[in-house]
Design a protein around this motif. Sequence first.
Motif, PDB file in Angstrom:
ATOM      1  N   LYS A  80      43.122  32.560  56.845  1.00 22.52           N
ATOM      2  CA  LYS A  80      42.763  31.212  56.384  1.00 22.52           C
ATOM      3  C   LYS A  80      41.297  30.896  56.666  1.00 22.52           C
ATOM      4  O   LYS A  80      40.710  30.041  56.019  1.00 22.52           O
ATOM      5  N   LEU A  81      40.711  31.588  57.602  1.00 23.31           N
ATOM      6  CA  LEU A  81      39.324  31.325  57.981  1.00 23.31           C
ATOM      7  C   LEU A  81      38.317  31.993  57.050  1.00 23.31           C
ATOM      8  O   LEU A  81      37.171  31.580  56.981  1.00 23.31           O
ATOM      9  N   TYR A  82      38.737  33.037  56.345  1.00 18.17           N
ATOM     10  CA  TYR A  82      37.814  33.827  55.543  1.00 18.17           C
ATOM     11  C   TYR A  82      38.214  33.815  54.067  1.00 18.17           C
ATOM     12  O   TYR A  82      39.362  33.584  53.716  1.00 18.17           O
ATOM     13  N   MET A  83      37.246  34.107  53.240  1.00 18.99           N
ATOM     14  CA  MET A  83      37.488  34.206  51.810  1.00 18.99           C
ATOM     15  C   MET A  83      38.199  35.527  51.507  1.00 18.99           C
ATOM     16  O   MET A  83      37.933  36.532  52.170  1.00 18.99           O
ATOM     17  N   ASN A  84      39.066  35.529  50.502  1.00 17.16           N
ATOM     18  CA  ASN A  84      39.758  36.774  50.176  1.00 17.16           C
ATOM     19  C   ASN A  84      38.819  37.716  49.423  1.00 17.16           C
ATOM     20  O   ASN A  84      37.744  37.327  48.987  1.00 17.16           O
ATOM     21  N   ASN A  85      39.226  38.955  49.276  1.00 15.62           N
ATOM     22  CA  ASN A  85      38.366  39.936  48.611  1.00 15.62           C
ATOM     23  C   ASN A  85      38.948  40.407  47.287  1.00 15.62           C
ATOM     24  O   ASN A  85      38.739  41.527  46.875  1.00 15.62           O
ATOM     25  N   LYS A  86      39.655  39.531  46.613  1.00 15.27           N
ATOM     26  CA  LYS A  86      40.210  39.884  45.315  1.00 15.27           C
ATOM     27  C   LYS A  86      39.103  39.953  44.272  1.00 15.27           C
ATOM     28  O   LYS A  86      38.174  39.152  44.276  1.00 15.27           O
ATOM     29  N   ILE A  87      39.243  40.909  43.383  1.00 16.04           N
ATOM     30  CA  ILE A  87      38.283  41.077  42.291  1.00 16.04           C
ATOM     31  C   ILE A  87      38.683  40.158  41.147  1.00 16.04           C
ATOM     32  O   ILE A  87      39.849  40.103  40.761  1.00 16.04           O
ATOM     33  N   ARG A  88      37.695  39.440  40.599  1.00 23.19           N
ATOM     34  CA  ARG A  88      37.948  38.568  39.450  1.00 23.19           C
ATOM     35  C   ARG A  88      36.784  38.694  38.492  1.00 23.19           C
ATOM     36  O   ARG A  88      35.686  38.194  38.761  1.00 23.19           O
ATOM     37  N   THR A  89      37.012  39.385  37.377  1.00 18.91           N
ATOM     38  CA  THR A  89      35.955  39.559  36.378  1.00 18.91           C
ATOM     39  C   THR A  89      36.192  38.699  35.145  1.00 18.91           C
ATOM     40  O   THR A  89      35.395  38.742  34.220  1.00 18.91           O
ATOM     41  N   THR A  90      37.270  37.939  35.138  1.00 20.80           N
ATOM     42  CA  THR A  90      37.560  37.109  33.975  1.00 20.80           C
ATOM     43  C   THR A  90      36.617  35.919  33.921  1.00 20.80           C
ATOM     44  O   THR A  90      36.123  35.439  34.929  1.00 20.80           O
ATOM     45  N   LYS A  91      36.393  35.460  32.713  1.00 22.80           N
ATOM     46  CA  LYS A  91      35.495  34.343  32.488  1.00 22.80           C
ATOM     47  C   LYS A  91      36.252  33.022  32.409  1.00 22.80           C
ATOM     48  O   LYS A  91      35.722  31.978  32.755  1.00 22.80           O
ATOM     49  N   TYR A  92      37.487  33.073  31.945  1.00 21.71           N
ATOM     50  CA  TYR A  92      38.254  31.861  31.674  1.00 21.71           C
ATOM     51  C   TYR A  92      39.494  31.759  32.557  1.00 21.71           C
ATOM     52  O   TYR A  92      39.977  32.749  33.079  1.00 21.71           O
ATOM     53  N   THR A  93      40.008  30.527  32.659  1.00 20.13           N
ATOM     54  CA  THR A  93      41.336  30.277  33.203  1.00 20.13           C
ATOM     55  C   THR A  93      42.120  29.556  32.108  1.00 20.13           C
ATOM     56  O   THR A  93      41.562  29.212  31.068  1.00 20.13           O
ATOM     57  N   LEU A  94      43.391  29.317  32.342  1.00 24.52           N
ATOM     58  CA  LEU A  94      44.176  28.601  31.329  1.00 24.52           C
ATOM     59  C   LEU A  94      43.664  27.175  31.126  1.00 24.52           C
ATOM     60  O   LEU A  94      43.726  26.639  30.022  1.00 24.52           O
ATOM     61  N   LEU A  95      43.154  26.566  32.187  1.00 21.87           N
ATOM     62  CA  LEU A  95      42.695  25.178  32.080  1.00 21.87           C
ATOM     63  C   LEU A  95      41.338  25.048  31.412  1.00 21.87           C
ATOM     64  O   LEU A  95      41.076  24.053  30.731  1.00 21.87           O
ATOM     65  N   ASN A  96      40.457  26.019  31.597  1.00 25.95           N
ATOM     66  CA  ASN A  96      39.113  25.852  31.061  1.00 25.95           C
ATOM     67  C   ASN A  96      38.831  26.706  29.825  1.00 25.95           C
ATOM     68  O   ASN A  96      37.689  26.760  29.377  1.00 25.95           O
ATOM     69  N   PHE A  97      39.836  27.359  29.265  1.00 30.20           N
ATOM     70  CA  PHE A  97      39.581  28.265  28.140  1.00 30.20           C
ATOM     71  C   PHE A  97      38.990  27.548  26.929  1.00 30.20           C
ATOM     72  O   PHE A  97      37.936  27.930  26.429  1.00 30.20           O
ATOM     73  N   ILE A  98      39.644  26.504  26.451  1.00 30.09           N
ATOM     74  CA  ILE A  98      39.188  25.838  25.222  1.00 30.09           C
ATOM     75  C   ILE A  98      37.824  25.178  25.407  1.00 30.09           C
ATOM     76  O   ILE A  98      36.907  25.433  24.607  1.00 30.09           O
ATOM     77  N   PRO A  99      37.607  24.335  26.436  1.00 20.72           N
ATOM     78  CA  PRO A  99      36.284  23.721  26.544  1.00 20.72           C
ATOM     79  C   PRO A  99      35.161  24.730  26.795  1.00 20.72           C
ATOM     80  O   PRO A  99      34.087  24.624  26.187  1.00 20.72           O
ATOM     81  N   ARG A 100      35.400  25.709  27.640  1.00 21.08           N
ATOM     82  CA  ARG A 100      34.338  26.665  27.947  1.00 21.08           C
ATOM     83  C   ARG A 100      34.052  27.565  26.758  1.00 21.08           C
ATOM     84  O   ARG A 100      32.889  27.898  26.487  1.00 21.08           O
ATOM     85  N   ASN A 101      35.093  27.963  26.024  1.00 22.80           N
ATOM     86  CA  ASN A 101      34.900  28.808  24.856  1.00 22.80           C
ATOM     87  C   ASN A 101      34.130  28.060  23.776  1.00 22.80           C
ATOM     88  O   ASN A 101      33.219  28.616  23.160  1.00 22.80           O
ATOM     89  N   LEU A 102      34.490  26.802  23.533  1.00 22.43           N
ATOM     90  CA  LEU A 102      33.748  26.017  22.546  1.00 22.43           C
ATOM     91  C   LEU A 102      32.303  25.817  22.973  1.00 22.43           C
ATOM     92  O   LEU A 102      31.382  25.882  22.146  1.00 22.43           O
TER      93      LEU A 102
END
Length: 115
Positions: A22-44
């Motif tokens: 909980k004290l540290y940031m995780n080390n998961k890789i994330r190369t995606t640009k969008y999420t389900l919530l921001n796909f339409i506004p960010r893509n436009l």
Amino acid sequence: SKHRIVIPCLGHFKEEYEKVSKLYMNNKIRTTKYTLLNFIPRNLFEQFHRVANLYFLFLVVLNWVPLVEAFQKEITMLPLVVVLTIIAVKDGLEDYSKYKMDKQINNLITKVYSR
């Protein structure tokens, strides 16, 4: 000298791992640009940074002015909507394939060194 402490998320270390993680940031890789919530506004937003799309948008807006109206309003919107839809589907499929690859990499089994 600096030391690095690695706590495995296994067996009797699980409680200690949950407290420390909980004290540290995780080390998961994330190369995606969008999420389900921001796909339409960010893509436009990204698509309207292209000059051609801005030109077609200008034609659509200009056609809504009664003095300049050259075609039916729906007909001038059609090319823009088709292009935006095709590009959005392409971007969505590319981002989904990146998501699947990230998930595969993040779930790889790793070896933990133990004395």
